[in-house]
Design an enzyme around this catalytic site. Structure first.
Site, short mmCIF file in Angstrom:
data_model
loop_
_atom_site.label_atom_id
_atom_site.label_comp_id
_atom_site.label_asym_id
_atom_site.label_seq_id
_atom_site.Cartn_x
_atom_site.Cartn_y
_atom_site.Cartn_z
N ARG A 1 0.89 -1.15 -0.06
CA ARG A 1 -0.02 0.23 -0.03
C ARG A 1 0.91 1.15 -0.09
O ARG A 1 0.63 2.33 -0.74
CB ARG A 1 -1.17 -0.14 1.25
CG ARG A 1 -1.82 -1.15 1.51
CD ARG A 1 -3.02 -1.29 0.59
NE ARG A 1 -2.82 -1.34 -0.72
CZ ARG A 1 -2.23 -2.86 -1.07
NH1 ARG A 1 -2.48 -3.98 -0.34
NH2 ARG A 1 -2.26 -3.14 -2.31
N GLN B 1 -11.10 8.90 5.44
CA GLN B 1 -10.80 7.54 5.86
C GLN B 1 -9.38 6.99 5.29
O GLN B 1 -9.15 5.87 5.76
CB GLN B 1 -12.08 6.61 5.62
CG GLN B 1 -13.28 7.15 6.30
CD GLN B 1 -14.47 6.14 5.43
OE1 GLN B 1 -14.98 5.45 6.00
NE2 GLN B 1 -15.08 6.94 4.43
N HIS C 1 -8.63 6.68 10.34
CA HIS C 1 -8.08 5.37 9.80
C HIS C 1 -6.45 5.37 9.99
O HIS C 1 -6.02 4.16 9.76
CB HIS C 1 -8.72 4.77 8.88
CG HIS C 1 -10.18 4.36 8.92
ND1 HIS C 1 -10.92 4.17 8.12
CD2 HIS C 1 -11.09 4.42 10.03
CE1 HIS C 1 -12.22 3.97 8.61
NE2 HIS C 1 -12.42 4.20 9.96
N GLY D 1 -16.62 9.64 -2.23
CA GLY D 1 -16.28 8.39 -2.68
C GLY D 1 -15.87 7.28 -1.43
O GLY D 1 -14.82 6.80 -1.22
N THR D 2 -16.96 7.09 -0.80
CA THR D 2 -17.32 6.22 0.42
C THR D 2 -18.50 5.42 0.22
O THR D 2 -19.54 5.73 0.07
CB THR D 2 -16.93 6.75 1.77
OG1 THR D 2 -17.15 5.87 2.85
CG2 THR D 2 -17.85 8.04 1.90
N1 APR Z 1 -14.73 8.83 -7.81
C1 APR Z 1 -15.49 8.53 -6.54
N2 APR Z 1 -16.17 7.75 -5.96
C2 APR Z 1 -15.65 6.43 -6.48
C3 APR Z 1 -14.75 6.20 -7.53
C4 APR Z 1 -14.46 7.54 -8.15
N3 APR Z 1 -13.61 7.41 -9.30
N4 APR Z 1 -14.43 5.17 -7.82
C5 APR Z 1 -15.14 4.19 -6.72
N5 APR Z 1 -15.72 4.98 -5.99
C6 APR Z 1 -16.67 4.82 -4.61
C7 APR Z 1 -17.25 3.44 -4.72
O1 APR Z 1 -18.69 3.58 -5.58
C8 APR Z 1 -17.61 3.31 -3.34
O2 APR Z 1 -18.70 3.88 -2.91
O3 APR Z 1 -15.83 4.92 -3.87
C9 APR Z 1 -16.23 3.98 -2.68
C10 APR Z 1 -15.49 2.96 -2.12
O4 APR Z 1 -15.86 2.39 -1.22
P1 APR Z 1 -15.10 1.48 -0.22
O5 APR Z 1 -14.13 0.55 -1.16
O6 APR Z 1 -15.94 0.69 0.69
O7 APR Z 1 -14.08 2.28 0.42
P2 APR Z 1 -14.35 3.18 1.93
O8 APR Z 1 -15.64 3.87 2.09
O9 APR Z 1 -13.18 4.34 1.92
O10 APR Z 1 -13.86 2.15 2.83
C11 APR Z 1 -13.93 2.67 4.41
O11 APR Z 1 -13.02 0.39 4.91
O12 APR Z 1 -11.41 -1.27 4.73
C12 APR Z 1 -11.65 -0.19 5.27
O13 APR Z 1 -10.25 1.07 6.47
C13 APR Z 1 -10.64 1.09 5.27
O14 APR Z 1 -11.13 3.28 5.26
C14 APR Z 1 -11.57 2.27 4.72
C15 APR Z 1 -12.92 1.80 4.92
#
Ligand code: APR
Length: 231
Positions: free
Chosen positions: A58, A88, A106, A172-173
């Protein structure tokens, strides 16, 4: 005139277009790795070298990545708003884009901390944190990351920021990981809440305006509207 407070809450999606994989999309990291084997205190106890290797990968990717138009637009909003980023993400792309206030819920991939004294936090030089790398007290260093099952020490401070927001922008989460996802509930009644994410995010707060666009398109677009008062 005092600037309005804008809290920007980001997840892996804001860094996706910088080439960093998200966790839960179809090509996400949790498709390739099992959380229980790389991102829990139990994993660290069972096989610390495997955990260190996962985070070394990473870190190498973060070092090779650059901020994208979304990180830059968020940084540029500081000219118009009092901006607090709550992320996050463990990457430092918000900082490298120029954001001055970034809270990492995080943890941070470029930092390590002592396994004897959690307040002893040091930078990781280069891409690798190795088994045998020790803190000044002589204990093994671990990644400065909040693992599943661990406390989120900065959550109360993040919640305070959200509670003071005049505008909340979520980017983006998937909002699947708690307690972080619960931060939306701290936004004051009447605070406009925007979500920029191309996915079908299950949002547990009423009135959130969901812009289904990628971060690098949607954030600069929305930022321009926030600045000229259209949003
Ligand atoms: N632009 C915006 N959003 C995007 C893009 C993009 N180009 N590509 C993907 N996404 C969105 C997806 O639709 C999804 O809703 O980003 C989000 C990613 O979600 P996760 O993979 O679940 O990531 P996140 O929400 O940051 O995860 C939270 O989980 O594993 C743990 O600690 C880790 O901080 C992380 C936490």
């Amino acid at each position: 005139m005092e600037k309005r407070k804008l809290v920007v809450f980001t997840g892996a999606g804001v860094s996706a277009e910088s080439g960093l994989r998200t966790f839960r999309d179809s090509d996400g990291l949790w498709e390739e790795y099992r959380i229980e084997e790389v991102a829990t205190p139990e994993a660290w106890r069972a096989d610390p070298r495997k955990v260190l290797h996962f985070y070394d990968l990473r870190r190498a990717q973060v070092l090779a990545a650059s901020p994208n138009a979304a990180h830059r637009a968020i940084a540029e909003l500081e000219a118009h708003f009092e901006v607090q980023v709550v992320t996050q993400n463990i990457d430092d792309l918000h900082e490298r884009a120029g954001s001055s206030k970034v809270l990492h819920l995080h943890g941070e991939i470029r930092l390590a901390r002592s396994t004897a004294d959690p307040s002893l936090v040091v930078p990781v030089n280069g891409a690798s944190l190795a088994w045998g790398d020790r803190c000044s007290l002589g204990s093994q260093l671990r990644p400065h990351i909040v693992w599943f099952g661990e406390e989120v020490p900065l959550l109360p401070r993040a919640a305070e920021h959200v509670a003071q927001a005049d505008v909340l922008l979520v980017v983006g989460t998937s909002l699947q990981v708690y307690p972080a996802a619960g931060l939306l509930q701290f936004a004051p009644a009447g605070c406009p809440v925007y979500l920029v994410d191309p996915g079908n995010v299950a949002v547990r707060r009423a009135g959130v305006q969901h812009l289904r666009r990628t971060a690098s398109e949607g954030v600069p677009w929305l930022a321009a509207r926030l600045v000229n008062g259209e949003a």
